[in-house]
Design a protein around this motif. Structure first.
Motif, PDB file in Angstrom:
ATOM      1  N   LEU A  92       0.829  -1.208   0.000  1.00 28.53           N
ATOM      2  CA  LEU A  92       0.000   0.000   0.000  1.00 28.53           C
ATOM      3  C   LEU A  92       0.863   1.258   0.000  1.00 28.53           C
ATOM      4  O   LEU A  92       0.561   2.236  -0.700  1.00 28.53           O
ATOM      5  N   ALA A  93       1.946   1.237   0.787  1.00 33.76           N
ATOM      6  CA  ALA A  93       2.853   2.380   0.793  1.00 33.76           C
ATOM      7  C   ALA A  93       3.480   2.571  -0.578  1.00 33.76           C
ATOM      8  O   ALA A  93       3.564   3.694  -1.098  1.00 33.76           O
ATOM      9  N   ALA A  94       3.925   1.463  -1.206  1.00 37.52           N
ATOM     10  CA  ALA A  94       4.536   1.542  -2.534  1.00 37.52           C
ATOM     11  C   ALA A  94       3.518   2.002  -3.580  1.00 37.52           C
ATOM     12  O   ALA A  94       3.861   2.748  -4.509  1.00 37.52           O
ATOM     13  N   PHE A  95       2.277   1.576  -3.426  1.00 41.44           N
ATOM     14  CA  PHE A  95       1.206   2.035  -4.313  1.00 41.44           C
ATOM     15  C   PHE A  95       1.055   3.556  -4.192  1.00 41.44           C
ATOM     16  O   PHE A  95       0.945   4.263  -5.200  1.00 41.44           O
ATOM     17  N   GLY A  96       1.044   4.059  -2.949  1.00 41.06           N
ATOM     18  CA  GLY A  96       0.918   5.501  -2.744  1.00 41.06           C
ATOM     19  C   GLY A  96       2.076   6.271  -3.350  1.00 41.06           C
ATOM     20  O   GLY A  96       1.881   7.317  -3.987  1.00 41.06           O
ATOM     21  N   VAL A  97       3.290   5.765  -3.173  1.00 41.94           N
ATOM     22  CA  VAL A  97       4.465   6.394  -3.779  1.00 41.94           C
ATOM     23  C   VAL A  97       4.309   6.443  -5.299  1.00 41.94           C
ATOM     24  O   VAL A  97       4.521   7.486  -5.932  1.00 41.94           O
ATOM     25  N   SER A  98       3.928   5.315  -5.878  1.00 41.91           N
ATOM     26  CA  SER A  98       3.827   5.225  -7.340  1.00 41.91           C
ATOM     27  C   SER A  98       2.725   6.127  -7.882  1.00 41.91           C
ATOM     28  O   SER A  98       2.874   6.714  -8.969  1.00 41.91           O
ATOM     29  N   ARG A  99       1.622   6.230  -7.148  1.00 43.15           N
ATOM     30  CA  ARG A  99       0.548   7.120  -7.591  1.00 43.15           C
ATOM     31  C   ARG A  99       0.999   8.581  -7.508  1.00 43.15           C
ATOM     32  O   ARG A  99       0.718   9.375  -8.426  1.00 43.15           O
ATOM     33  N   ALA A 100       1.718   8.928  -6.438  1.00 42.74           N
ATOM     34  CA  ALA A 100       2.202  10.300  -6.306  1.00 42.74           C
ATOM     35  C   ALA A 100       3.180  10.647  -7.420  1.00 42.74           C
ATOM     36  O   ALA A 100       3.213  11.794  -7.886  1.00 42.74           O
ATOM     37  N   ARG A 102       3.071   9.455 -10.428  1.00 42.94           N
ATOM     38  CA  ARG A 102       2.404   9.299 -11.727  1.00 42.94           C
ATOM     39  C   ARG A 102       3.075   8.227 -12.576  1.00 42.94           C
ATOM     40  O   ARG A 102       3.418   8.447 -13.740  1.00 42.94           O
ATOM     41  N   CYS A 103       3.267   7.067 -11.958  1.00 43.22           N
ATOM     42  CA  CYS A 103       3.892   5.936 -12.644  1.00 43.22           C
ATOM     43  C   CYS A 103       2.858   4.830 -12.817  1.00 43.22           C
ATOM     44  O   CYS A 103       2.719   3.954 -11.958  1.00 43.22           O
ATOM     45  N   VAL A 182      11.537   3.455 -14.260  1.00 47.65           N
ATOM     46  CA  VAL A 182      10.465   2.935 -15.100  1.00 47.65           C
ATOM     47  C   VAL A 182       9.893   4.027 -16.003  1.00 47.65           C
ATOM     48  O   VAL A 182       9.737   3.836 -17.218  1.00 47.65           O
ATOM     49  N   SER A 183       9.581   5.179 -15.430  1.00 47.92           N
ATOM     50  CA  SER A 183       8.980   6.254 -16.218  1.00 47.92           C
ATOM     51  C   SER A 183       9.919   6.757 -17.313  1.00 47.92           C
ATOM     52  O   SER A 183       9.470   7.151 -18.390  1.00 47.92           O
ATOM     53  N   ALA A 184      11.220   6.724 -17.024  1.00 46.63           N
ATOM     54  CA  ALA A 184      12.187   7.217 -18.001  1.00 46.63           C
ATOM     55  C   ALA A 184      12.496   6.207 -19.089  1.00 46.63           C
ATOM     56  O   ALA A 184      12.680   6.577 -20.259  1.00 46.63           O
ATOM     57  N   LEU A 185      12.570   4.906 -18.735  1.00 50.56           N
ATOM     58  CA  LEU A 185      13.163   3.918 -19.631  1.00 50.56           C
ATOM     59  C   LEU A 185      12.247   2.772 -20.038  1.00 50.56           C
ATOM     60  O   LEU A 185      12.661   1.907 -20.815  1.00 50.56           O
ATOM     61  N   GLY A 277       8.319  18.979  -4.198  1.00 50.61           N
ATOM     62  CA  GLY A 277       7.502  17.788  -4.380  1.00 50.61           C
ATOM     63  C   GLY A 277       6.420  17.927  -5.433  1.00 50.61           C
ATOM     64  O   GLY A 277       5.746  16.935  -5.750  1.00 50.61           O
ATOM     65  N   THR A 278       6.236  19.104  -5.984  1.00 50.20           N
ATOM     66  CA  THR A 278       5.203  19.288  -7.001  1.00 50.20           C
ATOM     67  C   THR A 278       5.695  18.760  -8.347  1.00 50.20           C
ATOM     68  O   THR A 278       6.891  18.590  -8.575  1.00 50.20           O
ATOM     69  N   HIS A 279       4.744  18.500  -9.252  1.00 47.29           N
ATOM     70  CA  HIS A 279       5.093  18.113 -10.611  1.00 47.29           C
ATOM     71  C   HIS A 279       5.377  19.372 -11.415  1.00 47.29           C
ATOM     72  O   HIS A 279       4.694  20.384 -11.277  1.00 47.29           O
TER      73      HIS A 279
END
Length: 358
Positions: A92-100, A102-103, A182-185, A277-279
């Motif tokens: 769940l923590a990793a899910f939250g990180v990944s959602r933040a 945008r992966c 992942v997002s980069a490559l 921390g913003t996009h």
């Protein structure tokens, strides 16, 4: 689409596009895992045995730099897989990180892995964009998302037991790094045709690795793969196998700074040091142009907007003598500057005090 077809076409190599002709890799062409030897081959063996995923593209893409690949694997293994605490909680923590971050690739992966833990209803709530019903689980997702933002009020109190700090913080930081790689490559497709968007596929893929996910692992197995002494680990991971894994990833990733001039290194460090921390907006004044400082541009994008790296950005920098190996190491350097900024900003002592006082 029958279960037998799914098993043969997807589950033999989940998180890969290997069953079809399209490859998941962007900007690099990693060697096939079957050609690996030495340390790289041992990482693949451990991935299959401990993660339940053969040739996971998230690590294949790092394989041109064996030390970096081994360190990234070690941090994920020692925190998410072998670390203390609930696997569901860490997912769940990793899910939250990944959602933040945008992966979508990693968001989908953690949804599948939540199916593997056996909590199918929870996985499907997240897949629908809903919050977990249980408050403690909702707080875990919120904490994971909040780690991206220095000073976020959602970082305290801790949603996990203080004694599990190394595992949870290690998991969050591991995926702040992995998300950026992942997002980069890689492409956004976790499975060919994005079939993980179908509930039966999510459930079936999750069940295929359930036995491995629910197995308790012995900490420390991955540490033998790491290069020499990488220096001291962070205090929040003292006395755990997460500490040397984090130190090894820090050393391996930061070595990529040598691909930039000193002036470009300073630009990257100073820009990330004040990141909130913003996009980043589409027009980003601090981002240098491709023509004048292409290396610094790639590193900054890897840190703060990896999903915006284009073929043109890569082509502007990746000229002889630079190779896939060099590109992977430069992207890893940029990614880890963001991880370092996030790690330094975590109010861990304040969070511990707030949790103890409750």
């Amino acid at each position: 689409m029958t279960p037998a077809f799914l098993t043969s076409a997807f589950l033999t190599a989940p998180f890969n596009a290997a069953p079809f002709t399209t490859a998941p890799f962007r900007h690099t062409e990693p060697l096939p895992p079957r050609s690996a030897s030495g340390r790289t081959a041992e990482v693949y063996r451990q991935l299959a045995e401990d993660f339940g995923v053969e040739n996971a593209s998230t690590f294949v893409v790092l394989s041109s730099s064996p030390g970096l690949m081994a360190a990234a694997w070690a941090l994920m293994r020692e925190s998410l897989l072998a670390g203390e605490g609930s696997r569901t909680g860490k997912e769940l923590a990793a899910f939250g990180v990944s959602r933040a971050n945008r992966c979508p690739f990693c968001v989908d992966a953690h949804t599948l892995l939540l199916h593997a833990t056996g909590d199918h209803a929870l996985a499907e709530r997240l897949a629908r964009g809903e919050a977990p019903e249980r408050e403690v689980q909702a707080r875990m997702v919120a904490w994971g998302e909040a780690t991206r933002v220095p000073g976020s009020p959602d970082l305290t109190p801790l949603p996990y037991f203080v004694r599990h700090t190394a595992a949870y913080v290690g998991t969050a930081l591991a995926f702040h790094f992995i998300n950026r790689i992942v997002s980069a490559l890689l492409t956004e497709n976790l499975l060919p045709g994005n079939v993980q968007r179908f509930r039966p596929v999510r459930s079936l893929v999750g069940r295929s690795v359930a036995k491995t996910v629910r197995r308790r692992l012995v900490p420390g197995t991955s540490l033998a793969l790491l290069d020499g002494d990488a220096g001291p680990g962070p205090t929040w991971a003292a006395g755990t196998t997460v500490g040397p894994a984090y130190a090894a990833l820090r050393a391996a990733a930061m070595a990529g700074s040598s691909l930039l001039t000193e002036a470009d290194q300073i630009l990257v460090r100073d820009t990330v040091a004040v990141w909130d921390g913003t996009h980043q907006p589409v027009v980003w004044d601090a981002l240098p142009g491709r023509a004048d400082r292409p290396g610094a541009r790639l590193a900054l994008l890897a840190a703060l907007a990896p999903y915006r790296i284009t073929d043109e950005d890569v082509a502007a920098w990746k000229k002889p003598p630079y190779t896939d190996h060099c590109l992977v190491e430069l992207i890893a350097y940029g990614a880890f500057t963001a991880v370092d900024r996030i790690e330094r900003a975590l109010p861990l002592q304040a969070a511990v005090d707030a949790s103890v006082s409750r």
